[in-house]
Scaffold this motif. Structure first.
Motif, mmCIF file in Angstrom:
data_model
loop_
_atom_site.group_PDB
_atom_site.id
_atom_site.type_symbol
_atom_site.label_atom_id
_atom_site.label_comp_id
_atom_site.label_asym_id
_atom_site.label_seq_id
_atom_site.Cartn_x
_atom_site.Cartn_y
_atom_site.Cartn_z
ATOM 1 N N MET A 173 0.856 -1.165 0.000
ATOM 2 C CA MET A 173 0.000 0.000 0.000
ATOM 3 C C MET A 173 0.906 1.233 0.000
ATOM 4 O O MET A 173 1.837 1.316 0.781
ATOM 5 C CB MET A 173 -0.882 -0.002 1.253
ATOM 6 C CG MET A 173 -1.657 1.255 1.427
ATOM 7 S SD MET A 173 -2.533 1.435 2.997
ATOM 8 C CE MET A 173 -3.390 -0.077 3.153
ATOM 9 N N HIS A 174 0.616 2.163 -0.852
ATOM 10 C CA HIS A 174 1.423 3.373 -0.900
ATOM 11 C C HIS A 174 0.597 4.611 -0.583
ATOM 12 O O HIS A 174 1.026 5.734 -0.807
ATOM 13 C CB HIS A 174 2.085 3.514 -2.272
ATOM 14 C CG HIS A 174 3.069 2.416 -2.522
ATOM 15 N ND1 HIS A 174 4.358 2.474 -2.055
ATOM 16 C CD2 HIS A 174 2.951 1.223 -3.136
ATOM 17 C CE1 HIS A 174 4.987 1.370 -2.394
ATOM 18 N NE2 HIS A 174 4.157 0.598 -3.044
ATOM 19 N N TYR A 175 -0.592 4.384 -0.054
ATOM 20 C CA TYR A 175 -1.455 5.486 0.346
ATOM 21 C C TYR A 175 -2.260 5.053 1.567
ATOM 22 O O TYR A 175 -2.728 3.925 1.646
ATOM 23 C CB TYR A 175 -2.433 5.851 -0.781
ATOM 24 C CG TYR A 175 -3.466 6.853 -0.336
ATOM 25 C CD1 TYR A 175 -3.181 8.210 -0.324
ATOM 26 C CD2 TYR A 175 -4.710 6.436 0.115
ATOM 27 C CE1 TYR A 175 -4.117 9.123 0.119
ATOM 28 C CE2 TYR A 175 -5.650 7.343 0.561
ATOM 29 C CZ TYR A 175 -5.350 8.687 0.562
ATOM 30 O OH TYR A 175 -6.264 9.584 1.011
ATOM 31 N N TYR A 176 -2.377 5.951 2.528
ATOM 32 C CA TYR A 176 -3.273 5.716 3.650
ATOM 33 C C TYR A 176 -3.827 7.059 4.114
ATOM 34 O O TYR A 176 -3.190 8.098 3.940
ATOM 35 C CB TYR A 176 -2.584 4.968 4.802
ATOM 36 C CG TYR A 176 -1.385 5.666 5.406
ATOM 37 C CD1 TYR A 176 -1.517 6.503 6.504
ATOM 38 C CD2 TYR A 176 -0.111 5.461 4.907
ATOM 39 C CE1 TYR A 176 -0.428 7.129 7.075
ATOM 40 C CE2 TYR A 176 0.996 6.081 5.460
ATOM 41 C CZ TYR A 176 0.828 6.913 6.538
ATOM 42 O OH TYR A 176 1.910 7.542 7.101
ATOM 43 N N LEU B 60 8.216 4.753 11.303
ATOM 44 C CA LEU B 60 7.708 3.406 11.566
ATOM 45 C C LEU B 60 6.318 3.206 10.965
ATOM 46 O O LEU B 60 6.022 2.147 10.410
ATOM 47 C CB LEU B 60 7.684 3.128 13.074
ATOM 48 C CG LEU B 60 9.046 2.941 13.723
ATOM 49 C CD1 LEU B 60 8.906 2.925 15.242
ATOM 50 C CD2 LEU B 60 9.722 1.682 13.221
ATOM 51 N N ILE B 61 5.480 4.227 11.058
ATOM 52 C CA ILE B 61 4.153 4.134 10.438
ATOM 53 C C ILE B 61 4.303 3.946 8.930
ATOM 54 O O ILE B 61 3.672 3.072 8.328
ATOM 55 C CB ILE B 61 3.311 5.391 10.743
ATOM 56 C CG1 ILE B 61 2.928 5.436 12.222
ATOM 57 C CG2 ILE B 61 2.060 5.433 9.857
ATOM 58 C CD1 ILE B 61 2.288 6.743 12.652
ATOM 59 N N ASP B 62 5.148 4.770 8.312
ATOM 60 C CA ASP B 62 5.366 4.663 6.863
ATOM 61 C C ASP B 62 5.934 3.300 6.490
ATOM 62 O O ASP B 62 5.513 2.693 5.509
ATOM 63 C CB ASP B 62 6.290 5.768 6.374
ATOM 64 C CG ASP B 62 5.644 7.137 6.408
ATOM 65 O OD1 ASP B 62 4.409 7.213 6.592
ATOM 66 O OD2 ASP B 62 6.378 8.130 6.249
ATOM 67 N N LEU B 63 6.886 2.828 7.264
ATOM 68 C CA LEU B 63 7.487 1.517 7.003
ATOM 69 C C LEU B 63 6.420 0.418 7.065
ATOM 70 O O LEU B 63 6.356 -0.443 6.194
ATOM 71 C CB LEU B 63 8.586 1.217 8.026
ATOM 72 C CG LEU B 63 9.286 -0.124 7.912
ATOM 73 C CD1 LEU B 63 10.119 -0.180 6.631
ATOM 74 C CD2 LEU B 63 10.174 -0.352 9.124
ATOM 75 N N TYR B 64 5.575 0.476 8.072
ATOM 76 C CA TYR B 64 4.515 -0.519 8.235
ATOM 77 C C TYR B 64 3.570 -0.535 7.035
ATOM 78 O O TYR B 64 3.260 -1.586 6.481
ATOM 79 C CB TYR B 64 3.738 -0.251 9.523
ATOM 80 C CG TYR B 64 2.588 -1.191 9.727
ATOM 81 C CD1 TYR B 64 2.802 -2.503 10.133
ATOM 82 C CD2 TYR B 64 1.287 -0.780 9.503
ATOM 83 C CE1 TYR B 64 1.742 -3.374 10.310
ATOM 84 C CE2 TYR B 64 0.222 -1.639 9.682
ATOM 85 C CZ TYR B 64 0.454 -2.936 10.082
ATOM 86 O OH TYR B 64 -0.591 -3.795 10.250
ATOM 87 N N TYR B 65 3.124 0.636 6.626
ATOM 88 C CA TYR B 65 2.177 0.696 5.504
ATOM 89 C C TYR B 65 2.838 0.394 4.165
ATOM 90 O O TYR B 65 2.216 -0.182 3.274
ATOM 91 C CB TYR B 65 1.471 2.049 5.454
ATOM 92 C CG TYR B 65 0.338 2.130 6.436
ATOM 93 C CD1 TYR B 65 -0.845 1.438 6.212
ATOM 94 C CD2 TYR B 65 0.440 2.883 7.593
ATOM 95 C CE1 TYR B 65 -1.900 1.494 7.114
ATOM 96 C CE2 TYR B 65 -0.600 2.952 8.498
ATOM 97 C CZ TYR B 65 -1.766 2.252 8.248
ATOM 98 O OH TYR B 65 -2.804 2.309 9.150
ATOM 99 N N MET B 66 4.087 0.782 3.998
ATOM 100 C CA MET B 66 4.767 0.542 2.734
ATOM 101 C C MET B 66 5.048 -0.948 2.520
ATOM 102 O O MET B 66 4.840 -1.477 1.435
ATOM 103 C CB MET B 66 6.088 1.326 2.684
ATOM 104 C CG MET B 66 6.736 1.303 1.324
ATOM 105 S SD MET B 66 8.094 2.478 1.175
ATOM 106 C CE MET B 66 9.223 1.869 2.412
ATOM 107 N N ASP B 67 5.505 -1.627 3.569
ATOM 108 C CA ASP B 67 5.860 -3.043 3.446
ATOM 109 C C ASP B 67 4.683 -3.986 3.690
ATOM 110 O O ASP B 67 4.739 -5.152 3.333
ATOM 111 C CB ASP B 67 6.993 -3.395 4.411
ATOM 112 C CG ASP B 67 8.294 -2.729 4.024
ATOM 113 O OD1 ASP B 67 8.398 -2.238 2.876
ATOM 114 O OD2 ASP B 67 9.212 -2.704 4.862
ATOM 115 N N GLU B 68 3.652 -3.489 4.360
ATOM 116 C CA GLU B 68 2.467 -4.283 4.692
ATOM 117 C C GLU B 68 2.806 -5.566 5.453
ATOM 118 O O GLU B 68 2.236 -6.623 5.215
ATOM 119 C CB GLU B 68 1.664 -4.607 3.437
ATOM 120 C CG GLU B 68 1.096 -3.386 2.762
ATOM 121 C CD GLU B 68 0.226 -3.725 1.573
ATOM 122 O OE1 GLU B 68 0.053 -4.907 1.243
ATOM 123 O OE2 GLU B 68 -0.292 -2.774 0.959
#
Length: 50
Positions: A1-4, A29-37
């Protein structure tokens, strides 16, 4: 996911106690979590971003 969805008002309300470096680390960390799923690695060397 590249958008939240990101609610700036809620984020600031919930993180106003953080120091600037803590804020930066938390957002990364939030970005890392959403980027890598996938879960954030528990070992520090897995979290280094270059």
């Amino acid at each position: 996911m590249h958008y939240y969805s990101f609610n700036i008002k809620d984020y600031r309300k919930d993180t106003q106690h953080l120091k600037p470096m803590e804020h930066y680390i938390y957002r990364m960390l939030i970005d890392l979590y959403y980027m890598d799923e996938k879960p954030i690695p528990k070992k520090p060397n897995g979290l280094c971003v270059a």
